[in-house]
Design a protein around this motif. Sequence first.
Motif, PDB file in Angstrom:
ATOM      1  N   LYS A 144     -35.750  16.634 -48.525  1.00 34.18           N
ATOM      2  CA  LYS A 144     -35.893  18.091 -48.384  1.00 34.18           C
ATOM      3  C   LYS A 144     -34.601  18.800 -48.773  1.00 34.18           C
ATOM      4  O   LYS A 144     -34.637  19.860 -49.425  1.00 34.18           O
ATOM      5  CB  LYS A 144     -36.283  18.423 -46.944  1.00 34.18           C
ATOM      6  CG  LYS A 144     -36.610  19.887 -46.714  1.00 34.18           C
ATOM      7  CD  LYS A 144     -37.149  20.109 -45.313  1.00 34.18           C
ATOM      8  CE  LYS A 144     -38.531  19.503 -45.149  1.00 34.18           C
ATOM      9  NZ  LYS A 144     -39.139  19.874 -43.840  1.00 34.18           N
ATOM     10  N   LEU A 145     -33.439  18.237 -48.396  1.00 35.98           N
ATOM     11  CA  LEU A 145     -32.161  18.833 -48.769  1.00 35.98           C
ATOM     12  C   LEU A 145     -31.961  18.782 -50.280  1.00 35.98           C
ATOM     13  O   LEU A 145     -31.501  19.762 -50.898  1.00 35.98           O
ATOM     14  CB  LEU A 145     -31.018  18.118 -48.054  1.00 35.98           C
ATOM     15  CG  LEU A 145     -29.605  18.612 -48.380  1.00 35.98           C
ATOM     16  CD1 LEU A 145     -29.431  20.069 -47.971  1.00 35.98           C
ATOM     17  CD2 LEU A 145     -28.557  17.729 -47.699  1.00 35.98           C
ATOM     18  N   LYS A 146     -32.312  17.687 -50.881  1.00 32.32           N
ATOM     19  CA  LYS A 146     -32.191  17.544 -52.339  1.00 32.32           C
ATOM     20  C   LYS A 146     -33.052  18.593 -53.046  1.00 32.32           C
ATOM     21  O   LYS A 146     -32.613  19.260 -53.986  1.00 32.32           O
ATOM     22  CB  LYS A 146     -32.610  16.135 -52.756  1.00 32.32           C
ATOM     23  CG  LYS A 146     -32.581  15.874 -54.258  1.00 32.32           C
ATOM     24  CD  LYS A 146     -32.936  14.412 -54.544  1.00 32.32           C
ATOM     25  CE  LYS A 146     -32.910  14.123 -56.048  1.00 32.32           C
ATOM     26  NZ  LYS A 146     -33.957  14.855 -56.784  1.00 32.32           N
ATOM     27  N   TYR A 147     -34.274  18.740 -52.569  1.00 31.35           N
ATOM     28  CA  TYR A 147     -35.176  19.723 -53.175  1.00 31.35           C
ATOM     29  C   TYR A 147     -34.656  21.147 -52.960  1.00 31.35           C
ATOM     30  O   TYR A 147     -34.742  21.997 -53.859  1.00 31.35           O
ATOM     31  CB  TYR A 147     -36.568  19.581 -52.573  1.00 31.35           C
ATOM     32  CG  TYR A 147     -37.524  20.672 -53.010  1.00 31.35           C
ATOM     33  CD1 TYR A 147     -38.057  20.683 -54.293  1.00 31.35           C
ATOM     34  CD2 TYR A 147     -37.875  21.711 -52.142  1.00 31.35           C
ATOM     35  CE1 TYR A 147     -38.917  21.685 -54.701  1.00 31.35           C
ATOM     36  CE2 TYR A 147     -38.727  22.712 -52.539  1.00 31.35           C
ATOM     37  CZ  TYR A 147     -39.249  22.696 -53.818  1.00 31.35           C
ATOM     38  OH  TYR A 147     -40.086  23.693 -54.216  1.00 31.35           O
ATOM     39  N   ALA A 148     -34.079  21.419 -51.773  1.00 36.64           N
ATOM     40  CA  ALA A 148     -33.582  22.763 -51.476  1.00 36.64           C
ATOM     41  C   ALA A 148     -32.440  23.147 -52.408  1.00 36.64           C
ATOM     42  O   ALA A 148     -32.341  24.298 -52.855  1.00 36.64           O
ATOM     43  CB  ALA A 148     -33.134  22.848 -50.021  1.00 36.64           C
ATOM     44  N   ILE A 149     -31.560  22.193 -52.732  1.00 41.91           N
ATOM     45  CA  ILE A 149     -30.460  22.496 -53.648  1.00 41.91           C
ATOM     46  C   ILE A 149     -30.981  22.673 -55.069  1.00 41.91           C
ATOM     47  O   ILE A 149     -30.573  23.591 -55.792  1.00 41.91           O
ATOM     48  CB  ILE A 149     -29.394  21.384 -53.582  1.00 41.91           C
ATOM     49  CG1 ILE A 149     -28.770  21.329 -52.181  1.00 41.91           C
ATOM     50  CG2 ILE A 149     -28.315  21.607 -54.637  1.00 41.91           C
ATOM     51  CD1 ILE A 149     -27.777  20.202 -51.995  1.00 41.91           C
ATOM     52  N   GLU A 150     -31.892  21.811 -55.477  1.00 40.89           N
ATOM     53  CA  GLU A 150     -32.440  21.912 -56.834  1.00 40.89           C
ATOM     54  C   GLU A 150     -33.222  23.211 -57.033  1.00 40.89           C
ATOM     55  O   GLU A 150     -33.191  23.804 -58.118  1.00 40.89           O
ATOM     56  CB  GLU A 150     -33.352  20.710 -57.119  1.00 40.89           C
ATOM     57  CG  GLU A 150     -32.612  19.391 -57.234  1.00 40.89           C
ATOM     58  CD  GLU A 150     -33.550  18.214 -57.388  1.00 40.89           C
ATOM     59  OE1 GLU A 150     -33.095  17.145 -57.839  1.00 40.89           O
ATOM     60  OE2 GLU A 150     -34.753  18.357 -57.050  1.00 40.89           O
ATOM     61  N   ALA A 151     -33.931  23.669 -56.003  1.00 47.49           N
ATOM     62  CA  ALA A 151     -34.733  24.893 -56.098  1.00 47.49           C
ATOM     63  C   ALA A 151     -33.928  26.139 -55.759  1.00 47.49           C
ATOM     64  O   ALA A 151     -34.505  27.221 -55.630  1.00 47.49           O
ATOM     65  CB  ALA A 151     -35.946  24.792 -55.173  1.00 47.49           C
ATOM     66  N   ASN A 152     -32.608  25.975 -55.597  1.00 46.10           N
ATOM     67  CA  ASN A 152     -31.704  27.110 -55.373  1.00 46.10           C
ATOM     68  C   ASN A 152     -32.070  27.886 -54.104  1.00 46.10           C
ATOM     69  O   ASN A 152     -32.157  29.118 -54.114  1.00 46.10           O
ATOM     70  CB  ASN A 152     -31.715  28.045 -56.589  1.00 46.10           C
ATOM     71  CG  ASN A 152     -30.534  28.991 -56.596  1.00 46.10           C
ATOM     72  OD1 ASN A 152     -29.486  28.704 -56.023  1.00 46.10           O
ATOM     73  ND2 ASN A 152     -30.701  30.141 -57.222  1.00 46.10           N
ATOM     74  N   TYR A 153     -32.260  27.175 -53.013  1.00 44.88           N
ATOM     75  CA  TYR A 153     -32.494  27.831 -51.728  1.00 44.88           C
ATOM     76  C   TYR A 153     -31.195  28.452 -51.221  1.00 44.88           C
ATOM     77  O   TYR A 153     -30.098  27.941 -51.480  1.00 44.88           O
ATOM     78  CB  TYR A 153     -33.025  26.829 -50.707  1.00 44.88           C
ATOM     79  CG  TYR A 153     -34.528  26.698 -50.712  1.00 44.88           C
ATOM     80  CD1 TYR A 153     -35.305  27.337 -49.756  1.00 44.88           C
ATOM     81  CD2 TYR A 153     -35.175  25.935 -51.683  1.00 44.88           C
ATOM     82  CE1 TYR A 153     -36.684  27.218 -49.750  1.00 44.88           C
ATOM     83  CE2 TYR A 153     -36.555  25.806 -51.691  1.00 44.88           C
ATOM     84  CZ  TYR A 153     -37.305  26.453 -50.720  1.00 44.88           C
ATOM     85  OH  TYR A 153     -38.671  26.345 -50.730  1.00 44.88           O
ATOM     86  N   HIS A 154     -31.341  29.560 -50.497  1.00 47.71           N
ATOM     87  CA  HIS A 154     -30.192  30.303 -49.986  1.00 47.71           C
ATOM     88  C   HIS A 154     -30.246  30.398 -48.457  1.00 47.71           C
ATOM     89  O   HIS A 154     -31.315  30.584 -47.877  1.00 47.71           O
ATOM     90  CB  HIS A 154     -30.163  31.721 -50.563  1.00 47.71           C
ATOM     91  CG  HIS A 154     -29.638  31.792 -51.961  1.00 47.71           C
ATOM     92  ND1 HIS A 154     -30.134  31.011 -52.982  1.00 47.71           N
ATOM     93  CD2 HIS A 154     -28.649  32.551 -52.520  1.00 47.71           C
ATOM     94  CE1 HIS A 154     -29.486  31.292 -54.105  1.00 47.71           C
ATOM     95  NE2 HIS A 154     -28.586  32.211 -53.849  1.00 47.71           N
ATOM     96  N   ASN A 155     -29.050  30.272 -47.831  1.00 52.47           N
ATOM     97  CA  ASN A 155     -28.932  30.535 -46.398  1.00 52.47           C
ATOM     98  C   ASN A 155     -29.033  32.034 -46.133  1.00 52.47           C
ATOM     99  O   ASN A 155     -28.579  32.854 -46.948  1.00 52.47           O
ATOM    100  CB  ASN A 155     -27.589  30.025 -45.870  1.00 52.47           C
ATOM    101  CG  ASN A 155     -27.589  28.524 -45.667  1.00 52.47           C
ATOM    102  OD1 ASN A 155     -28.526  27.971 -45.115  1.00 52.47           O
ATOM    103  ND2 ASN A 155     -26.526  27.867 -46.112  1.00 52.47           N
ATOM    104  N   PHE A 182     -26.699  33.399 -49.381  1.00 55.90           N
ATOM    105  CA  PHE A 182     -25.778  32.616 -50.208  1.00 55.90           C
ATOM    106  C   PHE A 182     -26.331  31.202 -50.381  1.00 55.90           C
ATOM    107  O   PHE A 182     -27.018  30.675 -49.509  1.00 55.90           O
ATOM    108  CB  PHE A 182     -24.378  32.582 -49.583  1.00 55.90           C
ATOM    109  CG  PHE A 182     -24.310  31.919 -48.236  1.00 55.90           C
ATOM    110  CD1 PHE A 182     -23.989  30.571 -48.110  1.00 55.90           C
ATOM    111  CD2 PHE A 182     -24.572  32.643 -47.075  1.00 55.90           C
ATOM    112  CE1 PHE A 182     -23.923  29.963 -46.869  1.00 55.90           C
ATOM    113  CE2 PHE A 182     -24.503  32.049 -45.830  1.00 55.90           C
ATOM    114  CZ  PHE A 182     -24.185  30.704 -45.728  1.00 55.90           C
ATOM    115  N   PRO A 183     -26.036  30.550 -51.513  1.00 51.13           N
ATOM    116  CA  PRO A 183     -26.633  29.233 -51.814  1.00 51.13           C
ATOM    117  C   PRO A 183     -26.116  28.140 -50.890  1.00 51.13           C
ATOM    118  O   PRO A 183     -24.954  28.143 -50.484  1.00 51.13           O
ATOM    119  CB  PRO A 183     -26.221  28.988 -53.267  1.00 51.13           C
ATOM    120  CG  PRO A 183     -24.999  29.832 -53.471  1.00 51.13           C
ATOM    121  CD  PRO A 183     -25.182  31.044 -52.598  1.00 51.13           C
TER     122      PRO A 183
END
Length: 679
Positions: A144-155, A182-183
């Motif tokens: 899930k963390l890998k996907y969140a970074i690849e999909a440009n999720y932001h805090n 922020f990413p």
Amino acid sequence: EIVSRWKEQRAIRKISLAIKRISVFQTTMRINAVVSAALIGGVEFVQGFYLPGVNPHSFAEGEAIKLKVNSVKSIQDELPIEYYHLPFCQPLEGIKKDRENLGEFLSGDRIENSPYDIKMKTDMFCEHVCVVDIDAAEKKVQKKLKYAIEANYHNNWIVDNLPSASKLEDDENTYTTYSHGFPIGFQDPKSEKLYLNNHVNIELEYHEVEAPMTASGDEAPSYRIVRFTVEPFSIKHDFNDKAGETDITNPIASCKDGAEHTSYNMIQDHGSQPMEGKVLFTYDVIWKENKDVSWASRWDIYLSMDGAIPEQVHWFSITNSLVVIFVLTGLIALILIKNVKSDYERYSIILDEEEDEDAPEESGWKLLHADVFRAPNNPMMLAVCCGSGIQILCMFSLTLVFAVMGFLNPSRRGSLVMALLLLYVLMGSVAGYVTARLYKTFKGKNYQRAVFVTAFGLPSIAFGIFFIMNFLAVLKGSGDAVPFMRMVELVVIWFGVSSPLVFAGAFIGYKVDAIEFPVRVSSIAREVPQQPFYLRTYTTIAFCGLLPFGACFMELVFVLSSMWMEQYYYIFGFLSLTCFIFLLTAAEGTILVQYFRLCSEDHQWWWPTFLNGGAVAIYVFAYSCKYFQELETSHPSTYILYFGYMGVVSVAIFLAAGSVGMLSCLWFNKKIFSAIKCD
């Protein structure tokens, strides 16, 4: 001097009168809120509205300030992820969820506490939060963390009800954005390796307020927060983690002596933190005094996105809409008024016997006087569609009124969704009234079924789509999933409040006299001649839908951006004017086509006018398909969510605009046929 004193006293009286009016208005709003809460039966979704600048929070120096975290979101995937479903540092006292209203749940907000310790006017340097072992986390969490970074999720962090702006630096420039947060990390475009932002500079700006007197008679200065910015960094900390204490072996300057805060130049030689192994999370807190921004205007920069969208763009949109409406109104005035006037003169001529024999055979819309008000095919469905459309129109209109007055704003999360839901429920009585009265006018016999379809037809479709979307969110483990008890609340509101109001409105509507027509309807229907191609249904739908879409196109772009790209929309005055022009254009275009159909001796106008009025929804949905390309996503879940919800929005627009078109033509037909004499 006497005159000046009199003017001062008059001004004081005006101010006091205005204050009294405001207090009366506030009291009335509180009473309305209490009554609404009683109607809902104690369901917790009824919340008071919040006006910017009314309830500021002042902090003493050194006072603890809570930093809260929200779901992480991305414009590439519309399913948010709950913050603590990712391997981030958790508070020592445990995770505590904020008390949220139903609107926040439906909007995807999940606000929780955080382990970050912040004190008013107290700078902090390289504070340690915790150490997280990414490799030791569950495979599902790592994925899930890998996907969140690849999909440009932001805090999305929150301090004193302010969302975090994001500051990003490179070798040349510094950028600050006031939407999306922020990413959480980034991906190297060359190596495609993933890196985690494990350090943040929390920049807080404040201004001092008038110091209140303490019990001892001393002044205690207090401060209010007016800006909140987060600058993320990815820093490869090498550290020893023994006995619960963390010692950095390669500290940057801010971690050594605390003389200066972390900066982009300071970390260039340390490398970035990859998404693997043990990760140390740190943060700086930077306080700056800002005397230029008042507490009441601190949201302005978020709403305008720091001037990213000039206000002239909205004025251009309004100008474009006004040009369309002026051209259309002029066209109607030129064609309709002139032609209808000549028709009146022609139909009002009384001929003697000799002139009557030589006169040509009558033609035009007067010949339809015995058929024009004949009941349509499938009258129940038309009455239901019109009732549901007026319900949606009233809901949206009242929501705009509250938004223009300032009751609905981004600082009150979920308030817009709450207002739409509450007003839709309360407008059920309007839907029942319109459906029952129209169905009675059509001489329908089974009005109980018509009211039942009104109460459960459109809500069932909307709730069914929402249930499917929520089930998808549950399967994906998204933070957007609405809990079961909140779903039960929706069902209770639907069956316990909305449906009874529909039946109550229908009871009143059926007791009222049916709509009276100026001419009688014959027992035998007149045959409709073959229509030219430009008056056929598909042609008129294309024409009538294009006009209002052209009037609202520019503002539609901003509305879609606020819905799907996490941007703030706040110019409700422009939106109100655009919607008024939109409805006026839909009504005028439908009336224009209706006149030509009557002149062509087509008396079957009920359903065509409804379709012509609602045709703009086809253009809205078509444009939403094109707008989808801007989201830059290929995830199946986003396709389902986007087109599912845009389908519901398009259906709502179709029903509301279709109802306006049909009722406008009903008014037009009554006007012109009431002005002629018929045998």
